[in-house]
Motif scaffolding. Structure first.
Motif, PDB file in Angstrom:
ATOM      1  N   LYS A   1      -1.604   9.706  -0.192  1.00 46.59           N
ATOM      2  CA  LYS A   1      -1.939   9.292   1.182  1.00 46.59           C
ATOM      3  C   LYS A   1      -3.180  10.016   1.686  1.00 46.59           C
ATOM      4  O   LYS A   1      -4.056   9.422   2.321  1.00 46.59           O
ATOM      5  N   ARG A   2      -3.272  11.311   1.388  1.00 48.51           N
ATOM      6  CA  ARG A   2      -4.445  12.079   1.822  1.00 48.51           C
ATOM      7  C   ARG A   2      -5.709  11.597   1.118  1.00 48.51           C
ATOM      8  O   ARG A   2      -6.799  11.604   1.690  1.00 48.51           O
ATOM      9  N   GLU A   3      -5.546  11.168  -0.143  1.00 50.99           N
ATOM     10  CA  GLU A   3      -6.684  10.594  -0.853  1.00 50.99           C
ATOM     11  C   GLU A   3      -7.145   9.315  -0.170  1.00 50.99           C
ATOM     12  O   GLU A   3      -8.342   9.049  -0.068  1.00 50.99           O
ATOM     13  N   LYS A   4      -6.192   8.530   0.304  1.00 52.82           N
ATOM     14  CA  LYS A   4      -6.511   7.297   1.031  1.00 52.82           C
ATOM     15  C   LYS A   4      -7.326   7.606   2.288  1.00 52.82           C
ATOM     16  O   LYS A   4      -8.192   6.833   2.687  1.00 52.82           O
ATOM     17  N   GLU A   5      -7.054   8.783   2.863  1.00 54.10           N
ATOM     18  CA  GLU A   5      -7.762   9.191   4.083  1.00 54.10           C
ATOM     19  C   GLU A   5      -9.010  10.030   3.768  1.00 54.10           C
ATOM     20  O   GLU A   5      -9.635  10.588   4.674  1.00 54.10           O
ATOM     21  N   ASN A   6      -9.334  10.137   2.466  1.00 52.12           N
ATOM     22  CA  ASN A   6     -10.482  10.928   2.013  1.00 52.12           C
ATOM     23  C   ASN A   6     -10.357  12.401   2.406  1.00 52.12           C
ATOM     24  O   ASN A   6     -11.319  13.040   2.835  1.00 52.12           O
ATOM     25  N   LYS A   7      -9.153  12.952   2.270  1.00 45.49           N
ATOM     26  CA  LYS A   7      -8.906  14.353   2.620  1.00 45.49           C
ATOM     27  C   LYS A   7      -8.596  15.214   1.392  1.00 45.49           C
ATOM     28  O   LYS A   7      -8.005  16.270   1.510  1.00 45.49           O
ATOM     29  N   VAL A   8      -8.982  14.745   0.214  1.00 46.20           N
ATOM     30  CA  VAL A   8      -8.771  15.548  -1.001  1.00 46.20           C
ATOM     31  C   VAL A   8     -10.097  15.711  -1.735  1.00 46.20           C
ATOM     32  O   VAL A   8     -11.030  14.936  -1.551  1.00 46.20           O
ATOM     33  N   LYS A   9     -10.162  16.728  -2.568  1.00 49.41           N
ATOM     34  CA  LYS A   9     -11.368  16.978  -3.350  1.00 49.41           C
ATOM     35  C   LYS A   9     -11.478  15.971  -4.489  1.00 49.41           C
ATOM     36  O   LYS A   9     -10.498  15.345  -4.874  1.00 49.41           O
ATOM     37  N   LYS A  10     -12.665  15.854  -5.049  1.00 46.64           N
ATOM     38  CA  LYS A  10     -12.904  14.889  -6.122  1.00 46.64           C
ATOM     39  C   LYS A  10     -11.972  15.102  -7.308  1.00 46.64           C
ATOM     40  O   LYS A  10     -11.425  14.161  -7.865  1.00 46.64           O
ATOM     41  N   ASN A  11     -11.794  16.368  -7.692  1.00 49.05           N
ATOM     42  CA  ASN A  11     -10.982  16.650  -8.885  1.00 49.05           C
ATOM     43  C   ASN A  11      -9.487  16.549  -8.625  1.00 49.05           C
ATOM     44  O   ASN A  11      -8.680  16.794  -9.501  1.00 49.05           O
ATOM     45  N   GLU A  12      -9.097  16.207  -7.387  1.00 48.44           N
ATOM     46  CA  GLU A  12      -7.686  16.087  -7.050  1.00 48.44           C
ATOM     47  C   GLU A  12      -7.266  14.628  -6.855  1.00 48.44           C
ATOM     48  O   GLU A  12      -6.158  14.351  -6.420  1.00 48.44           O
TER      49      GLU A  12
ATOM     50  N   ILE B   1      17.080  19.021  -8.846  1.00 46.54           N
ATOM     51  CA  ILE B   1      16.696  17.957  -7.909  1.00 46.54           C
ATOM     52  C   ILE B   1      15.781  18.475  -6.803  1.00 46.54           C
ATOM     53  O   ILE B   1      14.861  17.788  -6.365  1.00 46.54           O
ATOM     54  N   SER B   2      16.000  19.714  -6.349  1.00 50.70           N
ATOM     55  CA  SER B   2      15.139  20.279  -5.307  1.00 50.70           C
ATOM     56  C   SER B   2      13.698  20.378  -5.789  1.00 50.70           C
ATOM     57  O   SER B   2      12.759  20.184  -5.011  1.00 50.70           O
ATOM     58  N   PHE B   3      13.520  20.686  -7.073  1.00 53.68           N
ATOM     59  CA  PHE B   3      12.176  20.864  -7.607  1.00 53.68           C
ATOM     60  C   PHE B   3      11.468  19.524  -7.804  1.00 53.68           C
ATOM     61  O   PHE B   3      10.309  19.363  -7.430  1.00 53.68           O
ATOM     62  N   TYR B   4      12.171  18.556  -8.409  1.00 56.12           N
ATOM     63  CA  TYR B   4      11.445  17.302  -8.658  1.00 56.12           C
ATOM     64  C   TYR B   4      11.299  16.448  -7.410  1.00 56.12           C
ATOM     65  O   TYR B   4      10.353  15.664  -7.300  1.00 56.12           O
ATOM     66  N   VAL B   5      12.181  16.605  -6.436  1.00 55.27           N
ATOM     67  CA  VAL B   5      11.993  15.899  -5.167  1.00 55.27           C
ATOM     68  C   VAL B   5      10.757  16.441  -4.436  1.00 55.27           C
ATOM     69  O   VAL B   5       9.947  15.678  -3.906  1.00 55.27           O
ATOM     70  N   PHE B   6      10.590  17.760  -4.444  1.00 46.90           N
ATOM     71  CA  PHE B   6       9.403  18.340  -3.806  1.00 46.90           C
ATOM     72  C   PHE B   6       8.129  17.917  -4.532  1.00 46.90           C
ATOM     73  O   PHE B   6       7.094  17.691  -3.898  1.00 46.90           O
ATOM     74  N   SER B   7       8.192  17.804  -5.855  1.00 50.43           N
ATOM     75  CA  SER B   7       7.025  17.343  -6.612  1.00 50.43           C
ATOM     76  C   SER B   7       6.667  15.908  -6.235  1.00 50.43           C
ATOM     77  O   SER B   7       5.489  15.554  -6.135  1.00 50.43           O
ATOM     78  N   GLN B   8       7.690  15.083  -6.016  1.00 48.46           N
ATOM     79  CA  GLN B   8       7.437  13.691  -5.637  1.00 48.46           C
ATOM     80  C   GLN B   8       6.891  13.581  -4.217  1.00 48.46           C
ATOM     81  O   GLN B   8       6.014  12.755  -3.941  1.00 48.46           O
ATOM     82  N   ILE B   9       7.381  14.427  -3.325  1.00 48.10           N
ATOM     83  CA  ILE B   9       6.828  14.464  -1.973  1.00 48.10           C
ATOM     84  C   ILE B   9       5.355  14.864  -2.030  1.00 48.10           C
ATOM     85  O   ILE B   9       4.505  14.284  -1.342  1.00 48.10           O
ATOM     86  N   ALA B  10       5.043  15.866  -2.867  1.00 53.82           N
ATOM     87  CA  ALA B  10       3.652  16.305  -3.020  1.00 53.82           C
ATOM     88  C   ALA B  10       2.781  15.163  -3.537  1.00 53.82           C
ATOM     89  O   ALA B  10       1.654  14.962  -3.066  1.00 53.82           O
ATOM     90  N   PHE B  11       3.303  14.384  -4.482  1.00 56.50           N
ATOM     91  CA  PHE B  11       2.512  13.305  -5.085  1.00 56.50           C
ATOM     92  C   PHE B  11       2.184  12.214  -4.065  1.00 56.50           C
ATOM     93  O   PHE B  11       1.020  11.847  -3.895  1.00 56.50           O
ATOM     94  N   ILE B  12       3.197  11.702  -3.374  1.00 54.69           N
ATOM     95  CA  ILE B  12       2.916  10.608  -2.443  1.00 54.69           C
ATOM     96  C   ILE B  12       2.107  11.090  -1.239  1.00 54.69           C
ATOM     97  O   ILE B  12       1.315  10.334  -0.666  1.00 54.69           O
ATOM     98  N   THR B  13       2.263  12.356  -0.874  1.00 52.02           N
ATOM     99  CA  THR B  13       1.472  12.898   0.236  1.00 52.02           C
ATOM    100  C   THR B  13       0.013  13.052  -0.166  1.00 52.02           C
ATOM    101  O   THR B  13      -0.893  12.717   0.610  1.00 52.02           O
ATOM    102  N   ASP B  14      -0.238  13.535  -1.384  1.00 46.25           N
ATOM    103  CA  ASP B  14      -1.618  13.674  -1.841  1.00 46.25           C
ATOM    104  C   ASP B  14      -2.278  12.304  -2.055  1.00 46.25           C
ATOM    105  O   ASP B  14      -3.485  12.156  -1.849  1.00 46.25           O
TER     106      ASP B  14
ATOM    107  N   ALA C   1       4.524  22.474  -9.375  1.00 44.98           N
ATOM    108  CA  ALA C   1       3.097  22.262  -9.614  1.00 44.98           C
ATOM    109  C   ALA C   1       2.583  21.133  -8.730  1.00 44.98           C
ATOM    110  O   ALA C   1       3.299  20.173  -8.446  1.00 44.98           O
ATOM    111  N   LEU C   2       1.332  21.251  -8.302  1.00 46.53           N
ATOM    112  CA  LEU C   2       0.694  20.162  -7.571  1.00 46.53           C
ATOM    113  C   LEU C   2       0.310  19.065  -8.567  1.00 46.53           C
ATOM    114  O   LEU C   2       0.064  19.348  -9.749  1.00 46.53           O
ATOM    115  N   PRO C   3       0.255  17.816  -8.113  1.00 44.77           N
ATOM    116  CA  PRO C   3       0.016  16.702  -9.054  1.00 44.77           C
ATOM    117  C   PRO C   3      -1.216  16.867  -9.925  1.00 44.77           C
ATOM    118  O   PRO C   3      -1.148  16.704 -11.144  1.00 44.77           O
TER     119      PRO C   3
END
Length: 484
Positions: free
Chosen positions: A112-123, A97-110, A149-151
């Protein structure tokens, strides 16, 4: 065609995960549905609302992890403070659970960052469908023990049909990684576990020399158990055409504690840096704030590893040692930075080999907190090491190595020279430690596999250690990081 393959991969992952418990699958699937729904809400809403939805998603994931992993810790400590006792809550923590919860946090955070245009094109992840999301979260080589792993690292490969095509070179590398990982886990890690488990169970009976050797045995067990799993997970994944991020890179060759954490559980360190350290300000808000942020992520890392004060203390010790590296009082040859927290140049520069020895010793001592049952046992272990004693507990501890490899010798000794049986167990222990040192100092699994050695001798060696490892699988053996 590929969608059918994706569905088959999800089904296989859920079936394998369900072997632990069907209830765990329900928790996993509910969390996936909620997190994917949150990601869609972030994509479809304006920036201000997306921020609020993201915060709600983070809170949900923290509460989910906290309920299953930390409820007993918080409840017992609260009742201890008010002077009352309460029976332990019967909450079973889902595996991984620690691993997949962190993966889910990474997904929704990335997202959100995409919404703010703070990620690279390939991400970019805004168009990820639910099947792709499920593969990212449930992918069986990584769900129970990482890597985190990152999304885009997984989803990008899922979409690359050419990369996922079956290739002989991927099979070669995958099989070799798997065999090397299996042998480290079974032949070294599991045997050293017998020593470590016994030693830490009987801490109060331990003498000084035995305590030191047990601690070294545990350090090697932890190394082979975790690196073995990482090699096996990467190997299986390579055979499926998906490359997992490297999670383990010879950490006992590290020349500083900071360097060690650039090599040990690399994806966890990366997660905390990317999603905690940098949002807290990283190193951009002054030297005191930088040191504070480092301590915060290491305390969180300790608490992530386990719900107990021993893990928190271990994280704090690691954080203090990393801050010490950053102060610039002492540095290692070849690792002199442009500036430190306190000084522009280090006060003392030591040889690289000495740096490796000191780093291993500091990490070794910190493991007393990491492995002990509670703080009382940890403090007792320190006492046993500091105050010299010799009650002869070493022979009792080494007798735990009643393994198949020394069966004939022990049987012969019991029949014809029983007085030497204890010495043979002790020699077995010493040989295991020597072999462990040689393996750790040699090339790691990635370096061996990347050499592309196709000689007959190399193939025979791989076959031998695989058969040896397979035969040695005489009992069910779990991985240490399953509990985290």
């Amino acid at each position: 065609m590929w969608k059918l393959a994706d569905l088959a991969l999800i089904a296989a992952s859920l079936i394998l995960y369900g072997l632990f418990s069907v209830r765990f699958v329900w928790v996993l699937m509910v969390s996936c549905l909620i997190n994917y729904g949150i990601s869609r809400l972030i994509v479809d809403n304006f920036l201000k609302k997306a921020e609020i939805i993201h915060v709600i998603g983070i809170i949900f994931n923290i509460l989910l992890l906290g309920f299953f992993k930390y409820s007993n810790f918080f409840v017992s400590n609260i009742f201890t403070v008010i002077g009352k006792e309460i029976p332990e809550l019967k909450i079973i923590m889902p595996v991984g659970i620690s691993f997949y919860v962190f993966s889910q946090i990474a997904f929704i955070t990335d997202i959100k960052r995409e919404k703010e245009n703070k990620v690279k094109k390939n991400e970019k992840l805004g168009d990820v469908d639910f099947i792709e999301y499920l593969i990212y979260i449930t992918y069986f080589p990584k769900i129970v023990q990482g890597p985190i792993a990152l999304p885009y690292e997984i989803i990008g490969q899922i979409r690359d049909t050419e990369k996922r095509a079956l290739k002989a070179e991927n099979f070669r590398r995958g099989i070799e990684l798997f065999v090397i990982g299996l042998s480290k886990k079974v032949l070294l890690g599991d045997n050293l576990a017998k020593i470590a488990d016994y030693g830490f169970k009987y801490t109060y009976y331990m003498d000084t020399l035995t305590g030191a050797l047990v601690l070294i045995s545990y350090a090697f067990q932890l190394y082979f158990d975790f690196s073995g799993y990482c090699d096996m997970a990467e190997g299986v994944s390579l055979m499926l055409g998906i490359e997992l991020p490297q999670n383990f890179n010879s950490p006992y060759k590290a020349f500083s504690v900071r360097n060690l954490w650039q090599r040990w559980h690399m994806t966890l360190t990366r997660f905390f840096v990317r999603y905690v350290y940098i949002p807290l300000g990283g190193s951009r808000k002054g030297k005191l704030r930088t040191a504070t942020n480092v301590l915060i992520i290491f305390i969180l890392s300790g608490f992530w590893h386990g719900a107990g004060w021993t893990y928190i203390c271990w994280g704090l010790v690691m954080g203090i040692l990393v801050v010490w590296d950053d102060l610039g009082i002492m540095a290692v040859e070849g690792d002199i930075k442009k500036s430190y927290l306190l000084r522009e140049k280090p006060l003392v520069v030591i040889p690289r080999m000495l740096g490796q020895i000191l780093t291993f010793m500091m990490f070794l001592v910190s493991l007393i907190f990491f492995r002990s049952q509670d703080m009382t046992y940890a403090l007792q272990y320190f006492k046993q090491l500091v105050i010299p004693t010799w009650p002869g507990f070493m022979y009792k501890t080494s007798a735990m190595l009643d393994i198949s490899e020394n069966y004939l010798l022990i049987t012969a000794a019991n029949m014809y020279a029983k007085q030497y049986t204890s010495i043979l167990y002790l020699i077995t222990w010493i040989i295991l430690l020597v072999i462990s040192v040689l393996v750790i100092r040699a090339k790691n699994a990635h370096e061996i596999v990347d050499e592309k050695r196709n000689s007959v001798g190399h193939v025979i060696f791989m076959v031998i250690i695989f058969i040896w490892s397979f035969i040695s699988l005489s009992q069910v053996s779990t991985f240490i990081y399953f509990q985290f």
